[in-house]
Design a protein around this motif. Structure first.
Motif, PDB file in Angstrom:
ATOM      1  N   ALA A 170      -5.183   3.472  -5.732  1.00  0.00           N
ATOM      2  CA  ALA A 170      -5.801   4.748  -6.645  1.00  0.00           C
ATOM      3  C   ALA A 170      -6.273   3.400  -7.405  1.00  0.00           C
ATOM      4  O   ALA A 170      -7.452   3.488  -7.779  1.00  0.00           O
ATOM      5  CB  ALA A 170      -5.254   5.097  -8.220  1.00  0.00           C
ATOM      6  N   GLU A 171      -6.075   1.863  -7.445  1.00  0.00           N
ATOM      7  CA  GLU A 171      -6.842   0.843  -7.900  1.00  0.00           C
ATOM      8  C   GLU A 171      -7.794   0.841  -7.051  1.00  0.00           C
ATOM      9  O   GLU A 171      -9.190   0.080  -7.924  1.00  0.00           O
ATOM     10  CB  GLU A 171      -5.804  -0.135  -7.995  1.00  0.00           C
ATOM     11  N   PHE A 172      -7.734   0.562  -5.615  1.00  0.00           N
ATOM     12  CA  PHE A 172      -9.100   0.512  -4.587  1.00  0.00           C
ATOM     13  C   PHE A 172     -10.480   1.857  -5.055  1.00  0.00           C
ATOM     14  O   PHE A 172     -10.956   1.559  -4.549  1.00  0.00           O
ATOM     15  CB  PHE A 172      -8.434  -0.137  -3.843  1.00  0.00           C
ATOM     16  N   VAL A 195      -6.083   5.128   4.542  1.00  0.00           N
ATOM     17  CA  VAL A 195      -6.930   4.937   3.838  1.00  0.00           C
ATOM     18  C   VAL A 195      -8.017   4.849   4.427  1.00  0.00           C
ATOM     19  O   VAL A 195      -9.124   5.179   3.787  1.00  0.00           O
ATOM     20  CB  VAL A 195      -6.496   3.525   3.479  1.00  0.00           C
ATOM     21  N   TRP A 196      -8.693   4.922   5.409  1.00  0.00           N
ATOM     22  CA  TRP A 196     -10.083   4.814   5.585  1.00  0.00           C
ATOM     23  C   TRP A 196     -10.433   6.259   5.538  1.00  0.00           C
ATOM     24  O   TRP A 196     -11.617   6.366   5.820  1.00  0.00           O
ATOM     25  CB  TRP A 196      -9.992   4.593   6.870  1.00  0.00           C
ATOM     26  N   TRP A 231       1.119  -1.082  -0.249  1.00  0.00           N
ATOM     27  CA  TRP A 231      -0.118  -0.036  -0.145  1.00  0.00           C
ATOM     28  C   TRP A 231       0.597   1.746  -0.345  1.00  0.00           C
ATOM     29  O   TRP A 231       0.416   2.826  -0.023  1.00  0.00           O
ATOM     30  CB  TRP A 231      -0.881  -0.141   1.211  1.00  0.00           C
ATOM     31  N   ARG A 232       2.276   1.048   0.537  1.00  0.00           N
ATOM     32  CA  ARG A 232       3.129   2.199   0.029  1.00  0.00           C
ATOM     33  C   ARG A 232       3.368   2.771  -1.046  1.00  0.00           C
ATOM     34  O   ARG A 232       3.982   3.860  -1.741  1.00  0.00           O
ATOM     35  CB  ARG A 232       4.248   1.908   0.916  1.00  0.00           C
ATOM     36  N   ASN A 233       2.638   1.889  -2.862  1.00  0.00           N
ATOM     37  CA  ASN A 233       3.251   1.908  -3.766  1.00  0.00           C
ATOM     38  C   ASN A 233       1.549   3.160  -4.500  1.00  0.00           C
ATOM     39  O   ASN A 233       0.510   2.261  -3.708  1.00  0.00           O
ATOM     40  CB  ASN A 233       2.935   1.067  -4.613  1.00  0.00           C
ATOM     41  N   PHE A 252     -16.473   1.159  -8.888  1.00  0.00           N
ATOM     42  CA  PHE A 252     -17.306   0.951  -9.399  1.00  0.00           C
ATOM     43  C   PHE A 252     -18.528  -0.136  -9.329  1.00  0.00           C
ATOM     44  O   PHE A 252     -20.023  -0.411  -9.296  1.00  0.00           O
ATOM     45  CB  PHE A 252     -16.041  -0.851 -10.435  1.00  0.00           C
ATOM     46  N   TRP A 253     -18.108  -0.974  -8.291  1.00  0.00           N
ATOM     47  CA  TRP A 253     -19.529  -1.352  -7.340  1.00  0.00           C
ATOM     48  C   TRP A 253     -20.818  -0.470  -6.394  1.00  0.00           C
ATOM     49  O   TRP A 253     -21.391  -0.846  -6.048  1.00  0.00           O
ATOM     50  CB  TRP A 253     -18.861  -2.062  -5.952  1.00  0.00           C
ATOM     51  N   LEU A 254     -20.055   1.061  -6.329  1.00  0.00           N
ATOM     52  CA  LEU A 254     -20.728   2.034  -5.745  1.00  0.00           C
ATOM     53  C   LEU A 254     -21.770   2.369  -7.022  1.00  0.00           C
ATOM     54  O   LEU A 254     -22.615   3.192  -6.368  1.00  0.00           O
ATOM     55  CB  LEU A 254     -19.850   3.172  -5.292  1.00  0.00           C
ATOM     56  N   ASP A 255     -20.999   2.804  -8.396  1.00  0.00           N
ATOM     57  CA  ASP A 255     -21.976   3.420  -9.317  1.00  0.00           C
ATOM     58  C   ASP A 255     -22.731   1.783  -9.177  1.00  0.00           C
ATOM     59  O   ASP A 255     -24.182   1.741 -10.112  1.00  0.00           O
ATOM     60  CB  ASP A 255     -21.101   3.041 -10.721  1.00  0.00           C
TER      61      ASP A 255
END
Length: 555
Positions: free
Chosen positions: A203-205, A263-264, A196-198, A211-214
């Motif tokens: 960005a991918e998550f 993140v959160w 997750w330091r990358n 995608f799922w919220l839409d």
């Protein structure tokens, strides 16, 4: 609630002024592959979930949490994700998911998805790319690749243990055929951990969430929410043997790193963005395994996760003092943030409640069943939200005598031990009939259920439970109906009442009292008259052993 402020960890918190659906919701965990099979292949699927929604509506839950159904080689039954934006063919397709969402909307049932951000599948395209790329490449930087120790690099980079047994590192073979670098996997080698330091990973998550919220989901249950970030230097653990003895998150170098809170905060902001569009809250609930309720509380500060599962109630021994201690700590530390406590008694990783509270016999014990019923009524009386694992409403016991040759849990494969395996709580649900598959799967050419159901499941079918007003199902249904009808229940506070040794009693306000007798002896009831609801026979003036009851008094 009032608009008073307080300080927690330097953050100014304002009490929530309006009711939010998630604050006192009761969510039913659907373990998809074991819920209901619509195709006859012996594995539950999304169409089966859709067919079972009226059953859950009748039970009275507010929403469902779906276990992972994404494309996966199923080394850990879907928690090894190869594609976060699809549906594995064994469970259906995106069209079937959309039909499930439409039915849930029509029935007023909210839908949460299980998202797995700590690790992916070794068959994920990005990990395959990493294996085909050289050391130091951008593809490998998405994961934790490191050189081994020793003159030939044949020793793992550090001494960490995997949660499911064995070392947390596996060595790869490079393109030229020579032994190469090692990669980190805190669960199994088929589940490499993301780095997750990358910046590519967050960005991918974000893309995956949107995608799922839409697509209309109401939120996410977050797997391993205290994970994600590892100590940047990947140093040795001071106590690797302790790390190896438990699958709980005890290695402080691999879990609960401070950066995870960023993140959160970002995910919460994404949810708030969608809420601002239509006024409908999207929920983030985390699987947070941390040492104390105080640490737990940091994850549910106003700008982070809405809620996080409070596992201390699940792990508490059947003792009044133990239950009172964990409930009090949760109310002080977690509810004090402005969130509400998220209570759980079971999930897909735990021994079923009937068995955990009783004797480890194949069919469960009468004492275990009585205690499980009492615990259910206690949980539904506590302030906050509650999660029910599928089959708990039927009083299903753990299947403790599955033969070795049918076990699928990677813990068994990695350790050779049955001590912590989870197959016994994942046996497919019994719906009807007197013999397996008990209505779980049907059709002339249908396959056997993916895990064998014992003959005694005939005693626990949903058909039988609905017909028997004394069943676990009716206790849960009656408790949920009262919880929905009575404003005293749900979110709010509780006040402990004086009680005899071995008994917990508390007031939820406006005359609503709950009491639980943790002993096996009858005691005088703390409230006169017949109870509003009880977990077992409870005559006026008496609270029998291993029984919980609710009373509505005249103050």
């Amino acid at each position: 609630m009032t608009g008073t402020h307080r300080q927690v960890d330097g953050v100014s918190l304002k009490r929530i002024d309006t009711h939010r659906w998630w604050r006192d919701a009761v969510i039913y965990q659907v373990y998809v592959r074991s819920f209901l099979d619509s195709t006859g292949d012996g594995i539950g699927d999304l169409a089966g979930v859709r067919a079972g929604l009226p059953y859950l509506k009748k039970l009275g839950v507010d929403g469902i949490w779906l276990s992972p159904f994404y494309p996966s080689p199923q080394h850990d039954h879907g928690y090894d994700v190869a594609d976060y934006c699809g549906v594995d063919p064994v469970f259906g397709d995106l069209d079937e998911f959309d039909r499930l969402m439409a039915t849930a909307r029509r029935l007023g049932i909210r839908v949460l998805l299980d998202i797995v951000p700590n690790h992916c599948s070794s068959e994920h395209p990005w990990f395959r790319e990493a294996l085909a790329s050289p050391p130091g490449s951008p593809a490998r930087a998405r994961f934790h690749f490191a050189d081994g120790r020793g003159p030939d690099g044949s020793e793992p980079p550090n001494n960490w243990h995997a949660m499911f047994g064995g070392p947390a590192w596996s060595r790869v073979t490079e393109a030229d055929g020579r032994p190469g670098q090692w990669y980190l996997h805190m669960f199994t080698p088929e589940q490499p951990d993301w780095s997750w330091r990358n910046p590519e990973i967050p960005a991918e998550f974000e893309r995956i969430l949107r995608f799922w919220l839409d697509r209309g989901v109401d939120g996410f249950r977050i797997d391993v929410a205290a994970g994600l970030y590892k100590h940047p230097e990947l140093p040795d653990s001071d106590d690797p043997e302790a790390d190896a003895r438990t699958r709980d998150s005890v290695n402080p170098l691999a879990w609960n790193q401070p950066e995870v809170h960023d993140v959160w905060r970002h995910w919460r902001a994404i949810c708030e963005e969608y809420t601002a569009r239509d006024g409908h809250d999207r929920l983030l609930v985390g699987e947070v395994s941390v040492p104390s309720a105080r640490e737990h509380a940091k994850y549910v500060r106003p700008d982070e996760l809405h809620q996080a599962f409070f596992f201390d109630l699940l792990s508490a021994p059947w003792e009044a003092d133990a239950f009172r201690k964990v409930i009090s700590e949760a109310m002080e530390d977690i509810a004090g943030t402005g969130s509400t406590v998220t209570w759980v008694l079971n999930n897909h990783d735990q021994v079923r409640t009937v068995t955990r509270y009783g004797e480890p016999t194949p069919q469960g014990s009468g004492l275990g069943a009585a205690r499980a019923r009492a615990a259910a009524l206690l949980m539904l009386a506590l302030p906050g939200a509650a999660y029910i694992y599928q089959g708990e409403e039927l009083g299903l016991p753990e299947v403790v005598d599955l033969p070795d040759d049918v076990l699928t849990d990677p813990i068994f494969r990695r350790t050779g031990s049955r001590a912590r395996i989870r197959d016994g709580c994942r046996v497919p649900l019994p719906w009807s009939g007197q013999a397996s598959p008990f209505g779980f799967t049907s059709g002339a050419e249908s396959a056997k259920p993916w895990l064998p159901q014992p003959e005694y499941f005939a005693m626990y079918t949903t058909d039988r439970a609905l017909d028997d007003t004394r069943s676990f199902w009716h206790l849960y249904r009656d408790g949920l109906q009262l919880r929905s009808a009575l404003p005293q229940l749900g979110e709010g506070t509780l006040h402990w009442l004086e009680s005899e040794p071995g008994v917990l009693a508390f007031d939820r306000g406006d005359g609503l009292v709950c009491a639980v007798n943790f002993t096996t002896a009858d005691i005088p009831a703390p409230v006169p008259g017949a109870p509003l609801l009880a977990s077992g026979p409870c005559p006026a003036g008496v609270l029998p052993g291993s029984t919980a009851a609710w009373w509505l008094t005249d103050h």
